[in-house]
Scaffold this active site. Structure first.
Site, PDB file in Angstrom:
ATOM      1  N   LEU A 160      -0.711  12.205   8.051  1.00  0.00           N
ATOM      2  CA  LEU A 160       0.327  11.221   8.347  1.00  0.00           C
ATOM      3  C   LEU A 160       0.207  10.865   9.825  1.00  0.00           C
ATOM      4  O   LEU A 160      -0.034  11.736  10.661  1.00  0.00           O
ATOM      5  CB  LEU A 160       1.718  11.800   8.073  1.00  0.00           C
ATOM      6  CG  LEU A 160       2.163  11.930   6.617  1.00  0.00           C
ATOM      7  CD1 LEU A 160       3.461  12.739   6.541  1.00  0.00           C
ATOM      8  CD2 LEU A 160       2.368  10.557   5.982  1.00  0.00           C
ATOM      9  N   ASP A 161       0.389   9.589  10.152  1.00  0.00           N
ATOM     10  CA  ASP A 161       0.369   9.170  11.548  1.00  0.00           C
ATOM     11  C   ASP A 161       1.479   9.882  12.319  1.00  0.00           C
ATOM     12  O   ASP A 161       2.498  10.271  11.732  1.00  0.00           O
ATOM     13  CB  ASP A 161       0.581   7.659  11.657  1.00  0.00           C
ATOM     14  CG  ASP A 161      -0.607   6.864  11.129  1.00  0.00           C
ATOM     15  OD1 ASP A 161      -1.709   7.428  11.069  1.00  0.00           O
ATOM     16  OD2 ASP A 161      -0.416   5.681  10.777  1.00  0.00           O
ATOM     17  N   PRO A 162       1.327  10.039  13.639  1.00  0.00           N
ATOM     18  CA  PRO A 162       2.395  10.656  14.434  1.00  0.00           C
ATOM     19  C   PRO A 162       3.748   9.970  14.233  1.00  0.00           C
ATOM     20  O   PRO A 162       4.787  10.648  14.231  1.00  0.00           O
ATOM     21  CB  PRO A 162       1.889  10.486  15.874  1.00  0.00           C
ATOM     22  CG  PRO A 162       0.395  10.518  15.737  1.00  0.00           C
ATOM     23  CD  PRO A 162       0.115   9.781  14.442  1.00  0.00           C
ATOM     24  N   ALA A 202       4.936   8.742  11.558  1.00  0.00           N
ATOM     25  CA  ALA A 202       5.475   9.007  10.224  1.00  0.00           C
ATOM     26  C   ALA A 202       6.120  10.384  10.114  1.00  0.00           C
ATOM     27  O   ALA A 202       5.781  11.320  10.830  1.00  0.00           O
ATOM     28  CB  ALA A 202       4.373   8.868   9.185  1.00  0.00           C
ATOM     29  N   ARG A 262       1.316   0.469   6.725  1.00  0.00           N
ATOM     30  CA  ARG A 262       1.512  -0.471   7.843  1.00  0.00           C
ATOM     31  C   ARG A 262       0.708  -1.746   7.652  1.00  0.00           C
ATOM     32  O   ARG A 262       1.146  -2.830   8.046  1.00  0.00           O
ATOM     33  CB  ARG A 262       1.192   0.190   9.181  1.00  0.00           C
ATOM     34  CG  ARG A 262      -0.147   0.848   9.288  1.00  0.00           C
ATOM     35  CD  ARG A 262      -0.132   1.851  10.444  1.00  0.00           C
ATOM     36  NE  ARG A 262      -1.232   2.781  10.352  1.00  0.00           N
ATOM     37  CZ  ARG A 262      -2.348   2.675  11.045  1.00  0.00           C
ATOM     38  NH1 ARG A 262      -2.515   1.649  11.866  1.00  0.00           N
ATOM     39  NH2 ARG A 262      -3.295   3.576  10.927  1.00  0.00           N
TER      40      ARG A 262
END
EC number: 5.4.99.25
Length: 303
Positions: free
Chosen positions: A46-48, A50, A181
């Site tokens: 997961l992206d930071p 998220a 996104r």
């Protein structure tokens, strides 16, 4: 806070509720330290930005990580109309802005319908995909852009939860490899208003829809026995596979690399969940012709 001082054999799956602002690997390392696990891996980053479900595999559970990587995911996301960024989310630089736009509820609903089902998506340069061993996001930060091929994805659910004319909240269920996104950005492009993602929360990974997630803070405050009780059995990650029960002699044979004859009606090539006579999970097998089974990925202990 109770931690395990020396690394030991910890086997199971932890459903971590990843906090915002932390990389998936940093979250993994913190959890690994809390459990004192020798071996650990996460199942899709997961992206930071998220938050939400990040399944972590400890010990022998790392052998089935791929099944969780391939699983469908469900998210809640918020998009903002009127501007685009170079990262397609609120962490990037604004590259397009429009002030005088009007998007109705009906127009947004109609646009969402276009993205349901099987579709194609071009991954962002700000992604963890690699080009000749280098993550695309590193190249992007150096101003380098690489041509990316559109990839097949499936969006099984795309529901509008809220819309105030500028910000819209969506629930999205999708196949692996879907970038939310980029979906938000594509929706904005279709509406000719531009859009970027401002929030992303993973609700669940398929197979764990009804399981509880734990935050790092919750785990830190638990006594060790309670923390270990948060781990999920390995085989819950592969409940979608057909189960096959083996006799004690068959378990011994398959661990020795032998083929088990005439044991299943599964289609050739199908993966199977293997159990011993006492319902202990043995690992993953693969169906061969004539109902035979060979080992594919076995765990090295009896649960």
């Amino acid at each position: 806070m109770t931690t395990i001082e020396s690394k030991c054999s910890i086997d199971g799956i932890l459903l971590l509720n990843k906090p915002q602002g932390m990389t998936s690997n940093a979250a993994l390392q913190k959890a690994k330290h809390l459990f004192g696990a020798k071996k650990a891996g996460h199942t899709g980053s997961l992206d930071p930005l998220a938050t939400g479900m990040l399944p972590l595999c400890f010990g022998e559970a790392t052998k089935i990580c791929q099944y969780l990587l391939n699983a469908d995911k469900s998210y809640e996301t918020i998009g903002r109309l009127g501007s685009k960024t170079n990262t397609a989310d609120c962490t990037g630089e604004v590259i397009f802005c429009i002030e005088n736009y009007t998007v109705s509820h009906e127009e947004l609903i109609a646009t969402l319908e276009k993205y349901k089902g099987k579709t194609k998506q071009i991954p962002s340069m700000f992604s963890a995909l690699k080009h000749k061993g280098t993550p695309l996001y590193r190249l992007a930060r150096e101003g380098i852009e690489i041509e990316r091929k559109a990839r097949d994805i499936v969006i099984s659910q795309l529901k509008l939860e809220q819309f105030d004319g500028e910000c819209f909240t969506l629930t999205v269920s999708c196949s692996k490899g879907t970038y939310i996104r980029n979906l938000v950005e594509d929706i904005g492009d279709t509406l000719k208003a531009g859009a970027h993602m401002t929030k992303l929360h993973r609700l669940y990974t398929a197979g764990f829809e009804n399981n509880r997630m734990y935050t790092l803070d919750e785990l830190q405050d638990m006594p060790l026995s309670q923390r270990l009780a948060c781990l999920i059995p390995i085989d819950q990650a592969v409940q979608h596979l057909t189960p096959v029960i083996l006799s004690d002699s068959e378990v011994t044979a398959i661990r020795q690399g032998k083929v088990i004859s005439n044991k299943t009606s599964a289609v050739e090539g199908e993966d199977l969940r293997l159990y011993g006579e006492q319902s202990q999970f043995i690992g993953i097998g693969q169906a061969l012709i004539h109902g035979d089974i060979k080992a594919k990925r076995l765990v090295s202990f009896a649960l």
